[in-house]
Design a protein around this motif. Structure first.
Motif, PDB file in Angstrom:
ATOM      1  N   SER A   1      54.891  53.387  58.277  1.00 57.92           N
ATOM      2  CA  SER A   1      55.444  52.624  57.161  1.00 57.92           C
ATOM      3  C   SER A   1      54.345  51.861  56.437  1.00 57.92           C
ATOM      4  N   TRP A   2      54.623  51.577  55.143  1.00 59.28           N
ATOM      5  CA  TRP A   2      53.711  50.748  54.373  1.00 59.28           C
ATOM      6  C   TRP A   2      53.732  49.311  54.875  1.00 59.28           C
ATOM      7  N   LYS A   3      54.891  48.867  55.336  1.00 61.78           N
ATOM      8  CA  LYS A   3      54.975  47.511  55.886  1.00 61.78           C
ATOM      9  C   LYS A   3      54.091  47.388  57.119  1.00 61.78           C
ATOM     10  N   GLY A   4      54.125  48.406  57.959  1.00 59.45           N
ATOM     11  CA  GLY A   4      53.269  48.400  59.138  1.00 59.45           C
ATOM     12  C   GLY A   4      51.800  48.377  58.758  1.00 59.45           C
ATOM     13  N   ALA A   5      51.451  49.089  57.698  1.00 58.72           N
ATOM     14  CA  ALA A   5      50.065  49.096  57.223  1.00 58.72           C
ATOM     15  C   ALA A   5      49.662  47.705  56.753  1.00 58.72           C
ATOM     16  N   PHE A   6      50.549  47.045  56.000  1.00 58.91           N
ATOM     17  CA  PHE A   6      50.224  45.716  55.479  1.00 58.91           C
ATOM     18  C   PHE A   6      50.103  44.693  56.605  1.00 58.91           C
ATOM     19  N   LEU A   7      51.036  44.736  57.558  1.00 60.14           N
ATOM     20  CA  LEU A   7      50.962  43.807  58.685  1.00 60.14           C
ATOM     21  C   LEU A   7      49.712  44.057  59.521  1.00 60.14           C
ATOM     22  N   SER A   8      49.323  45.325  59.644  1.00 62.16           N
ATOM     23  CA  SER A   8      48.104  45.655  60.390  1.00 62.16           C
ATOM     24  C   SER A   8      46.865  45.169  59.646  1.00 62.16           C
ATOM     25  N   PHE A   9      46.906  45.232  58.313  1.00 62.39           N
ATOM     26  CA  PHE A   9      45.826  44.673  57.500  1.00 62.39           C
ATOM     27  C   PHE A   9      45.687  43.178  57.758  1.00 62.39           C
ATOM     28  N   LEU A  10      46.839  42.504  57.859  1.00 63.47           N
ATOM     29  CA  LEU A  10      46.792  41.067  58.102  1.00 63.47           C
ATOM     30  C   LEU A  10      46.274  40.757  59.503  1.00 63.47           C
ATOM     31  N   TRP A  11      46.903  41.344  60.538  1.00 62.45           N
ATOM     32  CA  TRP A  11      46.565  40.985  61.914  1.00 62.45           C
ATOM     33  C   TRP A  11      45.239  41.599  62.375  1.00 62.45           C
TER      34      TRP A  11
ATOM     35  N   LEU B   1      42.492  40.335  58.407  1.00 62.50           N
ATOM     36  CA  LEU B   1      42.228  38.951  58.026  1.00 62.50           C
ATOM     37  C   LEU B   1      42.367  37.969  59.188  1.00 62.50           C
ATOM     38  N   VAL B   2      43.415  38.107  60.003  1.00 56.37           N
ATOM     39  CA  VAL B   2      43.570  37.209  61.150  1.00 56.37           C
ATOM     40  C   VAL B   2      42.410  37.406  62.117  1.00 56.37           C
ATOM     41  N   ARG B   3      42.028  38.648  62.331  1.00 53.70           N
ATOM     42  CA  ARG B   3      40.886  38.942  63.213  1.00 53.70           C
ATOM     43  C   ARG B   3      39.605  38.300  62.698  1.00 53.70           C
ATOM     44  N   ILE B   4      39.338  38.417  61.401  1.00 52.99           N
ATOM     45  CA  ILE B   4      38.141  37.800  60.832  1.00 52.99           C
ATOM     46  C   ILE B   4      38.196  36.281  61.002  1.00 52.99           C
ATOM     47  N   PHE B   5      39.363  35.694  60.747  1.00 55.51           N
ATOM     48  CA  PHE B   5      39.529  34.248  60.917  1.00 55.51           C
ATOM     49  C   PHE B   5      39.172  33.818  62.340  1.00 55.51           C
TER      50      PHE B   5
ATOM     51  N   GLN C   1      50.457  45.547  66.099  1.00 52.79           N
ATOM     52  CA  GLN C   1      49.562  44.637  65.386  1.00 52.79           C
ATOM     53  C   GLN C   1      48.733  43.802  66.360  1.00 52.79           C
ATOM     54  N   LEU C   2      49.343  43.376  67.468  1.00 50.14           N
ATOM     55  CA  LEU C   2      48.582  42.638  68.472  1.00 50.14           C
ATOM     56  C   LEU C   2      47.471  43.500  69.078  1.00 50.14           C
ATOM     57  N   THR C   3      47.790  44.772  69.325  1.00 53.10           N
ATOM     58  CA  THR C   3      46.783  45.684  69.866  1.00 53.10           C
ATOM     59  C   THR C   3      45.611  45.827  68.909  1.00 53.10           C
TER      60      THR C   3
ATOM     61  N   VAL D   1      48.077  32.427  57.433  1.00 53.87           N
ATOM     62  CA  VAL D   1      49.315  31.786  56.979  1.00 53.87           C
ATOM     63  C   VAL D   1      50.366  32.834  56.638  1.00 53.87           C
ATOM     64  N   LEU D   2      49.964  33.861  55.912  1.00 50.05           N
ATOM     65  CA  LEU D   2      50.908  34.903  55.509  1.00 50.05           C
ATOM     66  C   LEU D   2      51.409  35.687  56.722  1.00 50.05           C
ATOM     67  N   ALA D   3      50.500  36.006  57.661  1.00 53.48           N
ATOM     68  CA  ALA D   3      50.893  36.764  58.855  1.00 53.48           C
ATOM     69  C   ALA D   3      51.893  35.978  59.701  1.00 53.48           C
ATOM     70  N   VAL D   4      51.644  34.688  59.867  1.00 53.18           N
ATOM     71  CA  VAL D   4      52.560  33.849  60.653  1.00 53.18           C
ATOM     72  C   VAL D   4      53.901  33.734  59.947  1.00 53.18           C
ATOM     73  N   TRP D   5      53.889  33.574  58.632  1.00 49.91           N
ATOM     74  CA  TRP D   5      55.136  33.450  57.863  1.00 49.91           C
ATOM     75  C   TRP D   5      55.974  34.716  57.970  1.00 49.91           C
ATOM     76  N   LEU D   6      55.347  35.878  57.842  1.00 53.14           N
ATOM     77  CA  LEU D   6      56.088  37.136  57.909  1.00 53.14           C
ATOM     78  C   LEU D   6      56.608  37.437  59.316  1.00 53.14           C
ATOM     79  N   SER D   7      55.961  36.857  60.329  1.00 52.62           N
ATOM     80  CA  SER D   7      56.363  37.115  61.719  1.00 52.62           C
ATOM     81  C   SER D   7      57.241  36.017  62.287  1.00 52.62           C
ATOM     82  N   TRP D   8      57.466  34.959  61.507  1.00 51.98           N
ATOM     83  CA  TRP D   8      58.216  33.813  62.014  1.00 51.98           C
ATOM     84  C   TRP D   8      59.642  34.221  62.383  1.00 51.98           C
ATOM     85  N   GLY D   9      60.018  33.913  63.614  1.00 53.60           N
ATOM     86  CA  GLY D   9      61.351  34.227  64.098  1.00 53.60           C
ATOM     87  C   GLY D   9      61.541  35.669  64.518  1.00 53.60           C
ATOM     88  N   LYS D  10      60.541  36.518  64.282  1.00 54.09           N
ATOM     89  CA  LYS D  10      60.650  37.934  64.619  1.00 54.09           C
ATOM     90  C   LYS D  10      59.685  38.328  65.735  1.00 54.09           C
ATOM     91  N   GLY D  11      58.619  37.552  65.887  1.00 55.53           N
ATOM     92  CA  GLY D  11      57.584  37.921  66.837  1.00 55.53           C
ATOM     93  C   GLY D  11      56.593  38.890  66.206  1.00 55.53           C
TER      94      GLY D  11
END
Length: 312
Positions: free
Chosen positions: A189-199, A202-206, A45-47, A30-40
């Protein structure tokens, strides 16, 4: 992850741990989709999502499932250990619980005693929905916990697997930390680290969780059944690629020790391709492959009319 605390019975703590490992990845999605909404989603992170999904899912399908549980091939202890670590990072359960649960499933498939059959609640749509939920995720909140050791004497004789099982939380943590660190360095960036943590975490585990659980639920309800079995296991072609061939569940229940599940023409079994690659690199041997005669003998009349020509 139901008994990672070593509990001997289902308790509130055990249920809390289960909820944590089921719901935390969902919150991450949910958080990953929200942060990427409208931005792609950034390609980095996809890799990381694809790479860590593949690594941990191979750990489950090739390591936990085909190698350790069903002994579909033999390999070196260090290869088995690496596969087991990758599977442990999927955050499904320690090996000493995942393996006996699956062996119990095969012993009682779709009958009383099966931990996650969707067919134990009667007929009708209401009971089908109830059975689907139970098979997919509900059983994790009340899994078999007693007497598991008698199903894994072979596993308990291997010190490297016992150690890996005891360190399950470490492998889960590393499975979350690695994409975070790699993503942070890659994105600077720290933002890149956090988004990578999500995708990548957590998204990978899901996705790994729900694809694995779909074999328990979807592949015992929907699909084709070209082979004679005494249960409801089916081949589901729609899930073949994301499940790395695990959704060819009908043949798996005919011949659980088969290294290849996709025995029919055109079936994509990525897990078997990985085993084949290990064999070519002399890292796997005694790979169990079914004979044409065994496949032909297992067909239903309808299955033979549809696929038998390829084996005659």
């Amino acid at each position: 992850m139901s008994n990672i605390l070593g509990l001997s019975r289902v308790t509130r703590i055990q249920k809390f741990v289960t909820w944590l490992f089921v719901m935390a990845p969902f919150v991450g999605v949910v958080l990953a989709v929200w942060l990427s909404w409208g931005k792609g989603v950034d390609y980095r992170q996809l890799t990381l999502l694809i790479v860590f999904y593949s690594v941990t899912f191979v750990g489950i399908t090739v390591g936990f499932h085909r190698c350790i549980t069903h002994k579909a091939f033999k390999t070196h202890p260090w290869v088995e250990s690496l596969l087991a670590i990758c599977g442990s990072a999927a955050a499904e359960a320690p090996i000493k619980e995942w393996v006996p649960w699956h062996r119990i499933h095969h012993k009682h498939s779709d009958k009383e005693g099966d931990p996650h059959s969707p067919h134990l609640f009667g007929e009708g749509m209401k009971n089908l929905i109830r059975g689907f939920f139970h098979a997919h995720v509900g059983w994790l909140f009340n899994p078999p916990l007693e007497g598991l050791k008698r199903y894994i004497p072979d596993l308990l004789e291997k010190p490297h697997l016992r150690l890996i099982s005891r360190l399950s939380l470490l492998w889960i943590a590393l499975g979350l930390l690695l994409p975070t660190v790699i993503g942070g360095i890659w994105c600077h960036s720290w933002k890149g680290a956090f988004l990578s943590f999500l995708w990548g975490g957590l998204v990978r585990i899901f996705l790994v969780h729900h694809m694995t659980w779909s074999v328990n639920s979807v592949c015992h309800i929907w699909g084709e059944q070209p082979f004679k079995t005494d249960d409801h296991s089916k081949n589901n072609n729609w899930l073949a690629i994301p499940s790395f061939g695990e959704s060819f569940h009908g043949w798996h229940h005919v011949d659980p020790s088969s290294a290849i599940h996709g025995v029919l023409p055109g079936q994509i079994d990525i897990s078997y391709w990985f085993i084949w690659l290990l064999e070519k690199c002399r890292l796997a041997w005694d790979v169990h492959r079914p004979s044409k005669e065994k496949i032909l003998a297992a067909f239903t009349p309808e299955g033979f009319r549809q696929y038998g020509y390829a084996f005659v």
